[in-house]
Design an enzyme around this catalytic site. Structure first.
Site, PDB file in Angstrom:
ATOM      1  N   CYS A 110       0.794  -1.233   0.000  1.00 53.24           N
ATOM      2  CA  CYS A 110       0.000   0.000   0.000  1.00 53.24           C
ATOM      3  C   CYS A 110       0.825   1.282   0.000  1.00 53.24           C
ATOM      4  O   CYS A 110       0.264   2.363  -0.125  1.00 53.24           O
ATOM      5  CB  CYS A 110      -0.922   0.008   1.217  1.00 53.24           C
ATOM      6  SG  CYS A 110      -0.031   0.014   2.795  1.00 53.24           S
ATOM      7  N   GLU A 148      -7.856  -5.802  -0.907  1.00 54.89           N
ATOM      8  CA  GLU A 148      -7.850  -4.820   0.180  1.00 54.89           C
ATOM      9  C   GLU A 148      -6.678  -3.882   0.016  1.00 54.89           C
ATOM     10  O   GLU A 148      -5.611  -4.289  -0.420  1.00 54.89           O
ATOM     11  CB  GLU A 148      -7.768  -5.579   1.517  1.00 54.89           C
ATOM     12  CG  GLU A 148      -7.519  -4.719   2.727  1.00 54.89           C
ATOM     13  CD  GLU A 148      -6.058  -4.525   3.063  1.00 54.89           C
ATOM     14  OE1 GLU A 148      -5.738  -3.493   3.680  1.00 54.89           O
ATOM     15  OE2 GLU A 148      -5.219  -5.373   2.690  1.00 54.89           O
ATOM     16  N   ARG A 195      -9.740   0.976   5.437  1.00 56.44           N
ATOM     17  CA  ARG A 195      -9.255   0.263   4.265  1.00 56.44           C
ATOM     18  C   ARG A 195     -10.372   0.147   3.243  1.00 56.44           C
ATOM     19  O   ARG A 195     -11.554   0.086   3.594  1.00 56.44           O
ATOM     20  CB  ARG A 195      -8.795  -1.163   4.638  1.00 56.44           C
ATOM     21  CG  ARG A 195      -7.565  -1.209   5.520  1.00 56.44           C
ATOM     22  CD  ARG A 195      -6.341  -0.761   4.743  1.00 56.44           C
ATOM     23  NE  ARG A 195      -5.120  -0.851   5.490  1.00 56.44           N
ATOM     24  CZ  ARG A 195      -4.593   0.120   6.224  1.00 56.44           C
ATOM     25  NH1 ARG A 195      -5.236   1.270   6.341  1.00 56.44           N
ATOM     26  NH2 ARG A 195      -3.461  -0.031   6.848  1.00 56.44           N
TER      27      ARG A 195
END
Length: 197
Positions: A110, A148, A195
């Site tokens: 991420c 995710e 998230r």
């Protein structure tokens, strides 16, 4: 491709389950069935732990993570063999698992999209790893997949980044995409962690 009939409520409050429901006490319609699970960017096995806590039966078909310490922890906690593990998603061939995965779960690194990071997006090589996840989706064709990442992915580059990712999952992979930003604190987890799922 069929139009997503819920596209107008994606990432709105109308799309969120009632948070007064305690997910730990939910009754499942078929608890006797076994979920065939595949994961990439597996870390130390968050989804596996969640399924265990929910009392659901699952079988790990494959898992993988590039971090050797994650692998040590994963192997110490879950029934898995070397043959089922991939250390680098770029080298992983998911074709042998076509039709054998009920649920595929993964969250590519991420840092490229994090609000605290440098916002490198697709210019950061970690930001392009979602394409490898999409390739795995195409190759093994799970019944359902969960991708995710950080909330910032939704807003990076004025929303264009998320549109590329969503379109990849819809047009290249052939799936209807339902997405929502969720915060763990709303689901009785003692941490505020937003998230996109």
């Amino acid at each position: 491709m069929m139009k997503n009939k819920y596209s107008d409520i994606q990432n709105t409050k109308e799309n969120i389950c009632d948070s007064s429901i305690d997910w730990r006490t939910i009754s499942f319609s078929h608890p006797e069935k076994t979920i065939r699970l595949g994961t990439s960017f597996s870390g130390i096995g968050a989804i596996e732990h969640a399924l265990h806590r929910l009392g659901l039966k699952y079988q790990i078909i494959f898992a993988g993570d590039i971090d050797p310490n994650c692998k040590k922890s994963y192997f110490a906690n879950y029934p898995i063999t070397e043959k089922q593990w991939h250390s680098d998603i770029k080298d992983f061939n998911a074709q042998p698992f076509k039709g054998k995965i009920d649920l595929l779960v993964g969250g590519a690194p991420c840092q490229a999209f994090s609000l605290r990071g440098k916002h490198g997006g697709f210019e950061d090589t970690r930001g392009t790893l979602f394409r490898e996840f999409a390739r795995v989706v195409i190759e093994c064709q799970p019944k359902v997949f969960i991708f995710e990442n950080v909330r910032g992915m939704l807003y990076h580059d004025k929303g264009r980044t998320w549109n590329v990712i969503k379109n990849t999952f819809e047009e290249d992979c052939g799936y209807q995409v339902y997405y929502q930003v969720l915060n763990s604190k709303d689901y009785r987890i003692p941490q505020s962690r937003e998230r996109i799922y």
